[in-house]
Design an enzyme around this catalytic site. Structure first.
Site, PDB file in Angstrom:
ATOM      1  N   SER A 111       0.882  -1.094   0.046  1.00 15.10           N
ATOM      2  CA  SER A 111       0.011   0.101   0.028  1.00 15.10           C
ATOM      3  C   SER A 111       0.955   1.256   0.076  1.00 15.10           C
ATOM      4  O   SER A 111       0.512   2.325  -0.473  1.00 15.10           O
ATOM      5  CB  SER A 111      -1.063  -0.102   1.227  1.00 15.10           C
ATOM      6  OG  SER A 111      -0.295   0.012   2.338  1.00 15.10           O
ATOM      7  N   HIS A 150      -5.491  -3.893  -1.908  1.00 11.06           N
ATOM      8  CA  HIS A 150      -5.257  -3.019  -3.006  1.00 11.06           C
ATOM      9  C   HIS A 150      -5.386  -3.820  -4.229  1.00 11.06           C
ATOM     10  O   HIS A 150      -5.481  -2.973  -5.133  1.00 11.06           O
ATOM     11  CB  HIS A 150      -4.026  -2.136  -2.841  1.00 11.06           C
ATOM     12  CG  HIS A 150      -4.124  -1.185  -1.773  1.00 11.06           C
ATOM     13  ND1 HIS A 150      -4.662   0.079  -1.668  1.00 11.06           N
ATOM     14  CD2 HIS A 150      -3.793  -1.484  -0.413  1.00 11.06           C
ATOM     15  CE1 HIS A 150      -4.498   0.414  -0.482  1.00 11.06           C
ATOM     16  NE2 HIS A 150      -3.977  -0.253   0.479  1.00 11.06           N
ATOM     17  N   LYS A 160     -11.531  -0.435  -0.582  1.00 14.04           N
ATOM     18  CA  LYS A 160     -10.638   0.271  -1.820  1.00 14.04           C
ATOM     19  C   LYS A 160     -11.505   0.147  -3.195  1.00 14.04           C
ATOM     20  O   LYS A 160     -12.541   0.939  -3.185  1.00 14.04           O
ATOM     21  CB  LYS A 160      -9.306  -0.574  -1.909  1.00 14.04           C
ATOM     22  CG  LYS A 160      -8.654  -1.177  -0.524  1.00 14.04           C
ATOM     23  CD  LYS A 160      -8.051  -0.098   0.286  1.00 14.04           C
ATOM     24  CE  LYS A 160      -7.270  -0.466   1.242  1.00 14.04           C
ATOM     25  NZ  LYS A 160      -7.531   0.350   2.737  1.00 14.04           N
TER      26      LYS A 160
HETATM   27  C1  LIG Z   1      -2.611  -3.963   2.800  1.00 15.76           C
HETATM   28  C2  LIG Z   1      -3.774  -3.567   3.558  1.00 15.76           C
HETATM   29  N1  LIG Z   1      -4.357  -4.345   4.546  1.00 15.76           N
HETATM   30  C3  LIG Z   1      -5.578  -4.064   5.348  1.00 15.76           C
HETATM   31  C4  LIG Z   1      -5.765  -2.704   5.118  1.00 15.76           C
HETATM   32  C5  LIG Z   1      -7.070  -2.462   6.119  1.00 15.76           C
HETATM   33  O1  LIG Z   1      -8.170  -2.312   5.536  1.00 15.76           O
HETATM   34  P1  LIG Z   1      -9.169  -1.345   5.843  1.00 15.76           P
HETATM   35  O2  LIG Z   1      -8.861   0.112   5.587  1.00 15.76           O
HETATM   36  O3  LIG Z   1     -10.643  -1.718   4.937  1.00 15.76           O
HETATM   37  O4  LIG Z   1      -9.699  -1.451   7.221  1.00 15.76           O
HETATM   38  C6  LIG Z   1      -5.410  -1.757   4.354  1.00 15.76           C
HETATM   39  C7  LIG Z   1      -5.829  -0.448   4.717  1.00 15.76           C
HETATM   40  O5  LIG Z   1      -5.384   0.354   3.924  1.00 15.76           O
HETATM   41  C8  LIG Z   1      -4.225  -2.202   3.607  1.00 15.76           C
HETATM   42  O6  LIG Z   1      -3.515  -1.295   2.908  1.00 15.76           O
END
Ligand SMILES: Cc1ncc(COP(=O)(O)O)c(C=O)c1O
Length: 419
Positions: A204, A232, A263
């Site tokens: 991310s 993502h 996302k």
């Molecule tokens: C790689 C990754 N996993 C998990 C999450 C957590 O997701 P959420 O924002 O839907 O809580 C994110 C959030 O940006 C992320 O980038």
């Protein structure tokens, strides 16, 4: 504290408790925030409209129209008229909240339908839903790993995965980002009966793909299992949108697949898909699932529609990549450093905290909204802006964004080189 001193500090400097009262913020942190208020203003900007390619934020107390390279609305589904209509209909039929844990009273027919649709889409036996992506990753890892296990995480892993491992109280190890040799060494060091390697489809902050095939090969050679976070990459990657594992042709090598609805789905929540037996176990052992309210039905209805649209409109994914490739090529023509990015998530490396915050304000004043990314989310010398391109950006949006970057960042970075 002068501005230079403020810029030298980061969040990692304020972890020690300074007073006897754990409910009080460390006074040095409060002072740092006060001195650096101009920088902190870039955080928690208020969005005054939908997360569309062009939107309006509150900047300096006034509505500011901006080109939005900040939101994760990769396919433009967050504000799709059919998604909004589906949510409105569910609001009418099911009301607002689910009003209970899925275990006791929060499960609805819509939740069940989404579980089945996600499982079918991913070619898995079953899927379960979480009320946040973060909770889903944390709950899955902590629900499955035990004290005697070892989790080996890429050193660029998302905190939800790391926190899940910590919560499980298993031993944890790290390997250098995407590096099979480093993973091999980490797995050799950490001998345990059960080892779990944790990787991501798209990282991310760096915007690069997980190096899936070579890492899977190394894990296999140690008899370790591999867990993938497709937060993502889900809907954005692979011929059918099933993520980075589909893109690299390795879906069948991951017993579980985890993703978020926040996302490309444009909504909220997380999911994990896999075998019926594993998910049945997880339904009882993932605390964020058992002990937290289910997603509101209105959100589920929106996700159901978003999934249907993403499946029936592959041209959205094609447009996302066309836009990403165009933007990436143009950034490089400007001489900007996008690190290891190979996807629609692109860091634009600034490398200096003070300069990044100053430029962040300048960009917003000029109408471009990108995310500031500071240490410890990235290494100190990789402090950057992060740009997320979507399918909804027009060529005119991207060109205007590039003009603003050229006028703002290029002179500032040239200055740095000649200093
Ligand atoms: C790689 C990754 N996993 C998990 C999450 C957590 O997701 P959420 O924002 O839907 O809580 C994110 C959030 O940006 C992320 O980038």
């Amino acid at each position: 504290m002068n501005l230079e001193e403020v810029a030298k500090l980061s969040l990692s400097n304020f972890l020690a408790g300074e007073s006897d009262d754990p409910l009080q913020a460390p006074p040095s942190f409060t002072n740092w925030m006060r001195q650096g208020a101009w920088a902190a203003e870039l955080y928690e900007p208020e969005l005054l409209a939908s997360a569309d390619a062009r939107t309006t934020i509150n900047y300096d107390g006034k509505p500011r129209p901006v080109i939005n390279l900040c939101s994760y609305n990769y396919l433009g589904l967050a504000n799709h008229p059919e998604v909004i209509a589906a949510a409105q209909e569910a609001l009418r039929t099911h009301g607002m909240g689910a009003c209970g844990s899925p275990m006791l009273s929060g499960m609805t027919d819509l939740h069940r339908e989404l579980e089945q649709r996600v499982a079918k889409f991913l070619g898995r036996e079953d899927a379960m839903l979480f009320n946040s992506g973060f909770g889903g990753a944390l709950g899955t890892i902590s629900g499955l790993l035990r004290k005697s296990d070892v989790a080996i995480l890429d050193n660029r892993s998302h905190l939800s995965l790391r926190d899940g491992a910590v919560l499980s109280r298993c031993r944890t190890g790290k390997f250098e980002h995407n590096d099979p040799a480093s993973l091999d060494a980490a797995l050799s060091r950490e001998k345990a009966r059960r080892q779990l390697v944790v990787v991501e489809g798209i990282y991310s902050m760096d915007g690069d793909f997980g190096n899936l095939r070579p890492l899977l090969d190394v894990a296999d050679s140690h008899g370790a299992k591999v867990f993938i976070d497709e937060a993502h990459s889900m809907l954005g990657c692979g011929e059918h949108g099933r993520g980075a594992a589909e893109h690299f042709g390795v879906e069948d090598r991951f017993p579980l697949v985890y993703g978020t609805f926040s996302k490309a789905f444009g909504a909220l929540g997380g999911f994990v898909a896999g075998s019926k037996e594993t998910l049945q176990y997880l339904r009882f052992y993932a605390h964020p699932y058992v002990y937290s309210c289910a997603l509101p039905p209105v959100v589920i209805a929106a996700i159901l529609k978003a999934l249907e649209l993403a499946i029936s409109h592959p041209e959205l994914r094609a447009k996302l990549w066309e836009n990403a490739n165009y933007f990436y090529a143009q950034l490089h023509k400007l001489g900007l450093d996008t690190g290891a990015s190979t996807t629609y998530v692109m860091p634009i490396v600034i490398g200096d905290r003070g300069r990044m915050y100053r430029l962040g304000h300048e960009l917003r004043r000029r109408g471009l909204w990108v995310a500031p990314v500071d240490y410890p989310a990235v290494p100190q010398n990789r402090i950057c802006f992060r740009a997320c391109v979507t399918a909804k950006h027009t060529r005119a949006d991207l060109d205007e964004a590039l003009n603003i970057l050229e006028d703002t960042l290029v002179p500032a970075l040239l200055q740095k080189q000649s200093a």
